[in-house]
Design an enzyme around this catalytic site. Structure first.
Site, short mmCIF file in Angstrom:
data_model
loop_
_atom_site.label_atom_id
_atom_site.label_comp_id
_atom_site.label_asym_id
_atom_site.label_seq_id
_atom_site.Cartn_x
_atom_site.Cartn_y
_atom_site.Cartn_z
CG ASP A 42 -2.06 0.99 1.09
OD1 ASP A 42 -2.35 1.42 -0.06
OD2 ASP A 42 -2.68 1.34 2.11
CG HIS A 82 -4.27 10.38 2.82
ND1 HIS A 82 -5.31 10.29 3.73
CD2 HIS A 82 -3.41 9.37 3.14
CE1 HIS A 82 -5.09 9.26 4.55
NE2 HIS A 82 -3.94 8.69 4.21
CE LYS A 97 -3.61 1.67 7.34
NZ LYS A 97 -4.45 2.50 6.50
CG ASP A 126 -5.87 -0.11 3.52
OD1 ASP A 126 -5.92 -1.22 4.08
OD2 ASP A 126 -4.96 0.71 3.73
CB THR A 152 -6.30 7.51 1.85
OG1 THR A 152 -6.30 6.42 2.74
CG2 THR A 152 -7.63 8.25 1.91
NE ARG A 171 4.85 14.65 11.02
CZ ARG A 171 4.23 13.52 10.66
NH1 ARG A 171 4.06 12.55 11.52
NH2 ARG A 171 3.80 13.36 9.43
MN MN Z 1 -4.29 2.55 2.81
#
Ligand code: MN
Length: 435
Positions: free
Chosen positions: A144, A151, A270, A250, A368, A160
Site C-alpha cells: 500500500d 492525504h 490494517k 483499505d 487513500t 504534527r
Molecule cells: Mn491505505
C-alpha cells in the site's frame, strides 16, 4: 504503444447497454466468475453480462489469436478455467491485448458469429447477477502506497501541525508491505477487528473491539509480470508490467493503528481486511483517460523521472448505507485519481529499484486518495478531523467512525467525450466483533 482497435469510441455492441453503465464494449474488464454447475471461469464484463472466456475458447472463437500469440495458444483453453487471473497474466501483454480485442470483435454489433447463434449465446453469456464474482487475482503480495499529497498532508497535520509532510515524501513514493492473505472480494462482510489500543486520556492500553473503524478510498493496480530477484524495471518500461486497475477499500482501525504504528508502521490496524472490486479494468481500456497529474516539485531523482501523461483521471465516490437504513446510500466523498502525486509507473519502478521481485497478481494500492476540497477527502480520519468533528448527515445522523451494520460502497468511472468506462464497485458491510 498504438491504441487498441477495441478502444474505438464508435464501436457498439449487439448487447443493449445504457450510456451510464460501467461496462460498454470499449471497457471489457477481466474477472473470475463461478456457478455451481461450471465452477470458476475467467470472463470479461459487457453491460450486465459476463462473457465466459472458457466457453468461448471451447467453441474455437480464439483459434485465430492463438496462432498469433503462441504462449496463449499453448495455454488454451485451460488458462480460462482457473480460480484467478494469475496464470493468464503470466502469458504477458500480447495475450491480454489479443483476448480483449477478440472479445471486442465477438461482441460488436456487425459480427454475427456469436450474435446469431442462440445456443452459443446461452452458453457464453451469463447474467452477472446469476453468477458469483470471485476475487479476480490471488495476490502473493500486497503493497500500500501513500501517494496522495493532500492525504499525507491532512493526516500529518493531525499529528504534527507545524510539520505535516516528512522530508522523504516528495522524493520517493512512501509505502508499507501489507498482508495479501486478508484481501477479499466485494460483498464479503468485514468483521470489526479486536486489538490493543490506548483510549484517550489513559496511560494503559486495553484489548477489545476497535472503536475507530474507518475506510480508505483507494485504487490498486494488478502487477501483470513476474520479475526476477535482483531485476529492476526502468521507468519507461514500468507500464508493461501493469495489467490493470481495480477499486480498493483499505479498512483501517485507527485506534489500533495509532497505538502500534511507531516506529515500524502499519500492522494489525490494517491487516484484518481490504476489499477489492471483482473486475480489473485494463490499462489499454484506460488509455483515453490519461492526464498529466499535479506536477512534481522538486523533480524526483532521475530513475523516477518520466515525461508525458503518466496519470489517469478516474472519478471515485465513497458512499455509506448506514445500518438499518432504507434510503439511498449517502455520498461521503468524491475525488479523482488525477490528484495522486506519484504515478503507478513511479511506484512500480521504485518498488523494484532494490531488486525485490514482483509477482504476477500482486496488488499495489495507491493509498487513500484525497483531493483539495472538503468533499474530496478519502477517509473518516480526515473527514472528521481525527474523530473530533462528526459528519452531519441527513436524518439527524452523526458519523464519526463506522458502526456495526454500516455498508460502505466505493464506485469509480472515467468519462471523456461521451465515453464512460466504469470500474464497477466494491462494497462491504461491517459485522460486530467476534464474541
Ligand atoms: Mn491505505
Amino acid at each position: 504503444m498504438p491504441a487498441s482497435p477495441a478502444n474505438d469510441p464508435t464501436l457498439h455492441s449487439w448487447i443493449d447497454i445504457r450510456p451510464t453503465e460501467d461496462f460498454p464494449i470499449q471497457n471489457l474488464p477481466f474477472g473470475v466468475i463461478s456457478t455451481p454447475e461450471r465452477g470458476p471461469r475467467l470472463a470479461v464484463a459487457i453491460g450486465g453480462y459476463a462473457l465466459d472466456l472458457y466457453a468461448c475458447a471451447q467453441r474455437g472463437y480464439f483459434d485465430s489469436i492463438a496462432e498469433d500469440v503462441p504462449a496463449l495458444g499453448a495455454a488454451l483453453p485451460k488458462v480460462f478455467r482457473r480460480r484467478s487471473l494469475n496464470a493468464f497474466l503470466r502469458l504477458g501483454r500480447p495475450a491480454w491485448r489479443a483476448v480483449r480485442e477478440a472479445a471486442s470483435a465477438l461482441l460488436r454489433h456487425d459480427n454475427p458469429t456469436l450474435r446469431d447463434d442462440e445456443e452459443a449465446v446461452r452458453d457464453c453469456l451469463l447474467r452477472q447477477r446469476d453468477v458469483d464474482l470471485l476475487r479476480p487475482v490471488k495476490p502473493a503480495n500486497y503493497t500500500d502506497f501513500y501517494s496522495s499529497l493532500e492525504h499525507a498532508t491532512n493526516v500529518g497535520k493531525l499529528f504534527r501541525p507545524d510539520n505535516p509532510l516528512l522530508p522523504n515524501w516528495r522524493h520517493l513514493p512512501v509505502a508499507y508491505h501489507g498482508r495479501a492473505s486478508s484481501i477479499v472480494v466485494s460483498g464479503t462482510a468485514i468483521r470489526r477487528p479486536q486489538g490493543q489500543y490506548r483510549p484517550a486520556g489513559q496511560e494503559a492500553p486495553v484489548f477489545g473491539p476497535s472503536q475507530q473503524l474507518d475506510f480508505e478510498l483507494e485504487t490498486a493496480f494488478v502487477v501483470g509480470k513476474t520479475t526476477a530477484l535482483g531485476e529492476t524495471v526502468p521507468i519507461d518500461q514500468a507500464e508493461d508490467h501493469i495489467f490493470g486497475l481495480l477499486l480498493f477499500n483499505d479498512w483501517s482501525a485507527r485506534d489500533i493503528q495509532s497505538w502500534e504504528y511507531q516506529p515500524l508502521g502499519p500492522f494489525l490496524g490494517k491487516s484484518f481486511a481490504s476489499s477489492v472490486s471483482p473486475w480489473v479494468v485494463t490499462l489499454d481500456a484506460l488509455e483515453p483517460f490519461r492526464v498529466a497529474g499535479p506536477g512534481q516539485e522538486p523533480l524526483p531523482l532521475p530513475y523516477l523521472q518520466m515525461p508525458g501523461e503518466q496519470h489517469f483521471d478516474i472519478q471515485l465516490e465513497m458512499l455509506l448505507l448506514p445500518a438499518g437504513s432504507t434510503v439511498a446510500p449517502l455520498v461521503l466523498s468524491h475525488t479523482s485519481t488525477s490528484y495522486l502525486y506519484w504515478s503507478m509507473a513511479q511506484q512500480l519502478t521504485h518498488h523494484t529499484s532494490n531488486g525485490c521481485p514482483l509477482v504476477a497478481g500482486d496488488l499495489c494500492a495507491s493509498g487513500t486518495i484525497s483531493g483539495p476540497t472538503p468533499g474530496s477527502l478519502g477517509c473518516l480520519l480526515e473527514l472528521t478531523l481525527g474523530g473530533t468533528q462528526p459528519l452531519r448527515l441527513p436524518n439527524d445522523l452523526n458519523l464519526t467512525y463506522l458502526q456495526d451494520g454500516d455498508t460502505v460502497i466505493l464506485r469509480g468511472y472515467a468519462e471523456k467525450n461521451g465515453l464512460r468506462i466504469g470500474l464497477g464497485e466494491v462494497s462491504g458491510t461491517v459485522l460486530p466483533a467476534a464474541g
